[in-house]
Enzyme design. Structure first.
Site, PDB file in Angstrom:
ATOM      1  N   SER A 132       0.807  -1.225   0.000  1.00  9.09           N
ATOM      2  CA  SER A 132       0.000   0.000   0.000  1.00  9.09           C
ATOM      3  C   SER A 132       0.837   1.271   0.000  1.00  9.09           C
ATOM      4  CB  SER A 132      -0.870  -0.003   1.265  1.00  9.09           C
ATOM      5  OG  SER A 132      -1.427   1.262   1.488  1.00  9.09           O
ATOM      6  N   GLU A 134       0.134   3.631   1.682  1.00 10.94           N
ATOM      7  CA  GLU A 134       0.131   4.051   3.083  1.00 10.94           C
ATOM      8  C   GLU A 134       1.527   3.849   3.699  1.00 10.94           C
ATOM      9  OE1 GLU A 134      -2.432   5.593   4.507  1.00 10.94           O
ATOM     10  OE2 GLU A 134      -1.786   5.536   6.597  1.00 10.94           O
ATOM     11  N   TYR A 156      -1.649   0.285  10.617  1.00 11.02           N
ATOM     12  CA  TYR A 156      -1.910  -0.369   9.328  1.00 11.02           C
ATOM     13  C   TYR A 156      -0.685  -0.241   8.411  1.00 11.02           C
ATOM     14  CZ  TYR A 156      -3.730  -0.886   4.554  1.00 11.02           C
ATOM     15  OH  TYR A 156      -3.920  -1.256   3.243  1.00 11.02           O
TER      16      TYR A 156
HETATM   17  P1  NAP Z   1     -11.487  -4.523   1.695  1.00  9.75           P
HETATM   18  O1  NAP Z   1     -12.632  -4.212   0.794  1.00  9.75           O
HETATM   19  O2  NAP Z   1     -11.463  -3.977   3.071  1.00  9.75           O
HETATM   20  O3  NAP Z   1     -11.384  -6.131   1.767  1.00  9.75           O
HETATM   21  C1  NAP Z   1     -10.597  -6.762   2.736  1.00  9.75           C
HETATM   22  C2  NAP Z   1     -10.814  -8.252   2.619  1.00  9.75           C
HETATM   23  O4  NAP Z   1     -10.033  -8.896   3.644  1.00  9.75           O
HETATM   24  C3  NAP Z   1     -12.276  -8.693   2.863  1.00  9.75           C
HETATM   25  O5  NAP Z   1     -12.556  -9.777   2.021  1.00  9.75           O
HETATM   26  C4  NAP Z   1     -12.242  -9.158   4.307  1.00  9.75           C
HETATM   27  O6  NAP Z   1     -13.228 -10.111   4.636  1.00  9.75           O
HETATM   28  C5  NAP Z   1     -10.865  -9.815   4.343  1.00  9.75           C
HETATM   29  N1  NAP Z   1     -10.369 -10.014   5.706  1.00  9.75           N
HETATM   30  C6  NAP Z   1     -10.365  -9.141   6.732  1.00  9.75           C
HETATM   31  N2  NAP Z   1      -9.854  -9.701   7.831  1.00  9.75           N
HETATM   32  C7  NAP Z   1      -9.531 -10.981   7.491  1.00  9.75           C
HETATM   33  C8  NAP Z   1      -8.989 -12.070   8.198  1.00  9.75           C
HETATM   34  N3  NAP Z   1      -8.688 -11.989   9.495  1.00  9.75           N
HETATM   35  N4  NAP Z   1      -8.800 -13.236   7.538  1.00  9.75           N
HETATM   36  C9  NAP Z   1      -9.128 -13.364   6.220  1.00  9.75           C
HETATM   37  N5  NAP Z   1      -9.656 -12.356   5.501  1.00  9.75           N
HETATM   38  C10 NAP Z   1      -9.858 -11.178   6.129  1.00  9.75           C
HETATM   39  O7  NAP Z   1     -10.099  -4.105   1.015  1.00  9.75           O
HETATM   40  P2  NAP Z   1      -9.802  -3.750  -0.522  1.00  9.75           P
HETATM   41  O8  NAP Z   1     -10.030  -2.298  -0.720  1.00  9.75           O
HETATM   42  O9  NAP Z   1     -10.435  -4.737  -1.396  1.00  9.75           O
HETATM   43  O10 NAP Z   1      -8.217  -3.947  -0.548  1.00  9.75           O
HETATM   44  C11 NAP Z   1      -7.646  -5.222  -0.827  1.00  9.75           C
HETATM   45  C12 NAP Z   1      -6.247  -5.275  -0.232  1.00  9.75           C
HETATM   46  O11 NAP Z   1      -5.445  -4.253  -0.802  1.00  9.75           O
HETATM   47  C13 NAP Z   1      -6.169  -5.073   1.270  1.00  9.75           C
HETATM   48  O12 NAP Z   1      -5.113  -5.846   1.753  1.00  9.75           O
HETATM   49  C14 NAP Z   1      -5.846  -3.609   1.417  1.00  9.75           C
HETATM   50  O13 NAP Z   1      -5.195  -3.373   2.645  1.00  9.75           O
HETATM   51  C15 NAP Z   1      -4.928  -3.411   0.225  1.00  9.75           C
HETATM   52  N6  NAP Z   1      -4.896  -2.076  -0.365  1.00  9.75           N
HETATM   53  C16 NAP Z   1      -6.053  -1.447  -0.683  1.00  9.75           C
HETATM   54  C17 NAP Z   1      -6.009  -0.206  -1.291  1.00  9.75           C
HETATM   55  C18 NAP Z   1      -7.268   0.525  -1.682  1.00  9.75           C
HETATM   56  O14 NAP Z   1      -7.195   1.733  -1.929  1.00  9.75           O
HETATM   57  N7  NAP Z   1      -8.403  -0.169  -1.791  1.00  9.75           N
HETATM   58  C19 NAP Z   1      -4.759   0.380  -1.574  1.00  9.75           C
HETATM   59  C20 NAP Z   1      -3.608  -0.311  -1.255  1.00  9.75           C
HETATM   60  C21 NAP Z   1      -3.668  -1.547  -0.658  1.00  9.75           C
HETATM   61  P3  NAP Z   1     -14.718  -9.654   5.122  1.00  9.75           P
HETATM   62  O15 NAP Z   1     -15.472  -9.329   3.856  1.00  9.75           O
HETATM   63  O16 NAP Z   1     -15.210 -10.861   5.832  1.00  9.75           O
HETATM   64  O17 NAP Z   1     -14.537  -8.458   6.004  1.00  9.75           O
HETATM   65  N1  GDD Z   2     -12.445   7.141   6.213  1.00 12.79           N
HETATM   66  C1  GDD Z   2     -12.585   8.459   6.362  1.00 12.79           C
HETATM   67  N2  GDD Z   2     -13.749   8.952   6.921  1.00 12.79           N
HETATM   68  N3  GDD Z   2     -11.586   9.286   5.955  1.00 12.79           N
HETATM   69  C2  GDD Z   2     -11.771  10.617   6.092  1.00 12.79           C
HETATM   70  C3  GDD Z   2     -12.946  11.166   6.646  1.00 12.79           C
HETATM   71  C4  GDD Z   2     -13.970  10.290   7.083  1.00 12.79           C
HETATM   72  O1  GDD Z   2     -15.008  10.690   7.582  1.00 12.79           O
HETATM   73  N4  GDD Z   2     -12.824  12.525   6.619  1.00 12.79           N
HETATM   74  C5  GDD Z   2     -11.634  12.805   6.078  1.00 12.79           C
HETATM   75  N5  GDD Z   2     -10.983  11.662   5.760  1.00 12.79           N
HETATM   76  C6  GDD Z   2      -9.633  11.569   5.182  1.00 12.79           C
HETATM   77  C7  GDD Z   2      -8.681  10.671   5.983  1.00 12.79           C
HETATM   78  O2  GDD Z   2      -8.177  11.378   7.124  1.00 12.79           O
HETATM   79  C8  GDD Z   2      -7.628  10.369   4.932  1.00 12.79           C
HETATM   80  O3  GDD Z   2      -6.677  11.389   4.890  1.00 12.79           O
HETATM   81  C9  GDD Z   2      -8.415  10.386   3.612  1.00 12.79           C
HETATM   82  O4  GDD Z   2      -9.697  10.969   3.911  1.00 12.79           O
HETATM   83  C10 GDD Z   2      -8.619   9.021   2.999  1.00 12.79           C
HETATM   84  O5  GDD Z   2      -9.151   8.150   3.984  1.00 12.79           O
HETATM   85  P1  GDD Z   2      -9.705   6.681   3.610  1.00 12.79           P
HETATM   86  O6  GDD Z   2     -10.678   6.778   2.504  1.00 12.79           O
HETATM   87  O7  GDD Z   2     -10.134   6.037   4.885  1.00 12.79           O
HETATM   88  O8  GDD Z   2      -8.434   5.958   2.982  1.00 12.79           O
HETATM   89  P2  GDD Z   2      -6.907   5.872   3.458  1.00 12.79           P
HETATM   90  O9  GDD Z   2      -6.105   6.684   2.495  1.00 12.79           O
HETATM   91  O10 GDD Z   2      -6.738   6.160   4.887  1.00 12.79           O
HETATM   92  O11 GDD Z   2      -6.605   4.322   3.249  1.00 12.79           O
HETATM   93  C11 GDD Z   2      -7.014   3.663   2.059  1.00 12.79           C
HETATM   94  O12 GDD Z   2      -5.996   3.742   1.094  1.00 12.79           O
HETATM   95  C12 GDD Z   2      -4.780   3.058   1.428  1.00 12.79           C
HETATM   96  C13 GDD Z   2      -3.815   3.283   0.269  1.00 12.79           C
HETATM   97  O13 GDD Z   2      -3.184   4.525   0.404  1.00 12.79           O
HETATM   98  C14 GDD Z   2      -7.358   2.208   2.423  1.00 12.79           C
HETATM   99  O14 GDD Z   2      -7.966   1.588   1.327  1.00 12.79           O
HETATM  100  C15 GDD Z   2      -6.109   1.410   2.775  1.00 12.79           C
HETATM  101  O15 GDD Z   2      -6.444   0.033   2.934  1.00 12.79           O
HETATM  102  C16 GDD Z   2      -5.099   1.584   1.620  1.00 12.79           C
HETATM  103  O16 GDD Z   2      -3.921   0.856   1.862  1.00 12.79           O
END
Ligand code: NAP
Ligand code: GDD
Length: 346
Positions: A132, A134, A156
């Site tokens: 990520s 992050e 995280y």
């Molecule tokens: P998501 O929608 O939150 O999905 C997370 C998945 O992990 C869900 O299927 C969840 O199952 C499963 N999970 C949670 N805890 C678990 C456990 N203890 N054992 C097995 N499975 C578990 O995340 P996403 O947005 O699809 O992201 C996919 C991956 O990419 C994650 O690893 C995330 O950290 C990473 N990532 C995401 C982003 C982004 O912007 N979306 C960016 C960079 C990296 P349930 O449905 O049962 O909760």
């Molecule tokens: N969730 C959330 N809720 N975020 C908020 C809010 C709120 O009400 N208000 C402001 N934000 C700001 C957060 O402080 C952050 O700076 C930004 O919106 C994005 O927050 P999220 O959408 O929760 O995503 P993230 O950037 O913290 O994390 C996501 O992206 C990562 C990759 O950079 C997640 O998908 C992570 O799993 C992923 O790795």
């Protein structure tokens, strides 16, 4: 026919990746968690299709905290490719449950990597780790690339960094085909409802339909590089088709504030965002990642990948979807008088 195993198949990315692999003719296996409520909403269209479920798609109970089950599954399935997408993926929540996040998001990767060794799959299997942006946290360079030093700002981010280095370490130690996709934020109609983009687009739909009065957010100044999830899962697959494993930044090289996201989203339905968005400090994080912007030049040069959907289009795809969902909910309420939250429509 290739066989793939996906952890996190019920999540946003897992559901899109499952579709992509099925389209490519794979036999797809996914690990799901037992829950007291339905948690397969994003893959129900596959699960309920008799041509797919039980023939090309198989689901297994398991958990990233459960090493024994992981070893057992790998022995049984002998997959060609493993995509580790499972995680406690919410940054804000990771401050509330840091140890759990370390265990699932961090150590979960080690459990798979060790299970690969235990099942004798080191030479056969290819491994993808969902790393990520992050991990860049307090960014040390703008834009961020593969060689930018990491500085995680949340439990995280720290857990993801651990999993990132373990992936590199198993590649170097055992010659495992293991790759990290360093994915910047990617969103879609299937994005979890508590991430900021989806929280905004759902609120826009619901405010427009008269189901919600306002939207309460935290830091509006944070900047993110937002792309479209469907395009990003393709990169996961491409990375595992290469002769050599490697690590790649996947991003759009554009950054926008949360405030801009609100503006474009409310504009789409002809509302003035400033009238509806309220502030509450409870959505702030103990340490914030202020700015993310990734340069995917390496992915473009070596793998020919580049994003097509840009910021405005992404916001509009999500808003248009959530307007329809809210309108449906309004109609159901009108008919039944009851509150229904059709979360499976997300
Ligand atoms: P998501 O929608 O939150 O999905 C997370 C998945 O992990 C869900 O299927 C969840 O199952 C499963 N999970 C949670 N805890 C678990 C456990 N203890 N054992 C097995 N499975 C578990 O995340 P996403 O947005 O699809 O992201 C996919 C991956 O990419 C994650 O690893 C995330 O950290 C990473 N990532 C995401 C982003 C982004 O912007 N979306 C960016 C960079 C990296 P349930 O449905 O049962 O909760
Ligand atoms: N969730 C959330 N809720 N975020 C908020 C809010 C709120 O009400 N208000 C402001 N934000 C700001 C957060 O402080 C952050 O700076 C930004 O919106 C994005 O927050 P999220 O959408 O929760 O995503 P993230 O950037 O913290 O994390 C996501 O992206 C990562 C990759 O950079 C997640 O998908 C992570 O799993 C992923 O790795």
């Amino acid at each position: 026919m290739k066989r793939a195993l996906i952890t996190g198949i019920t999540g946003q990315d897992g559901s899109y990746l499952a579709e992509l692999l099925l389209d490519k003719g794979y036999e797809v296996h996914g690990i799901i968690r037992r829950a007291s409520t339905f948690n397969t909403g994003r893959i129900d269209h596959l699960y309920h299709n008799p041509e797919i479920y039980g023939k090309k798609l198989f689901l297994h109970y398991g958990d990233l905290a459960d090493a024994t089950q992981m070893v057992k599954l790998l022995y049984e399935l002998q997959p060609d490719e493993i995509y580790n997408l499972g995680a406690q993926s919410h940054v804000r929540v990771s401050f509330d449950v840091p140890e759990y996040t370390a265990d699932v998001t961090g150590a979960g990767a080690v459990r798979i990597l060790e299970a690969i060794r235990e099942a004798g799959l080191v030479k056969k299997v290819r491994f993808y780790q969902a790393s990520s942006s992050e991990m860049f946290g307090k960014v040390q360079a703008v834009p961020q690339i593969e060689t930018t030093p990491f500085w995680p700002r949340s439990p995280y981010g720290c857990a993801k960094l651990f999993a990132y280095w373990l992936t590199v370490n198993y590649r170097e130690s055992y010659n495992l085909h293991a790759s990290n996709g360093i994915l910047f934020n990617h969103e879609s109609e299937r994005r979890g409802e508590t991430f900021v983009t989806r929280k905004i687009t759902r609120a826009v739909g619901r405010i427009k339909a008269g189901l919600q009065e306002n939207l309460v957010l935290g830091n509006l100044d944070a900047q993110r590089d937002w792309g479209y999830a469907k395009e990003y899962v393709e990169m996961m697959w491409i990375m595992l088709q290469q002769d050599k494993p490697d690590d790649y930044v996947v991003a759009t090289n554009e950054t926008h504030t949360v405030r801009e996201f609100c503006q474009v989203a409310f504009d789409r339905v002809g509302l003035d965002w400033e009238k509806y968005v309220k502030y509450d400090a409870r959505y702030e994080r103990p340490a914030e990642v202020e700015l993310l912007i990734g340069d995917p030049a390496k992915a473009k040069k070596q793998l020919g990948w580049e994003p097509k959907v840009r910021f405005k289009e992404l916001v509009e795809i999500m808003v248009d979807h959530d307007v329809k969902v809210a309108e449906n909910e309004r109609k159901i309420r009108e008919v039944t008088g009851a509150y229904t939250a059709p979360s499976y429509l997300a």
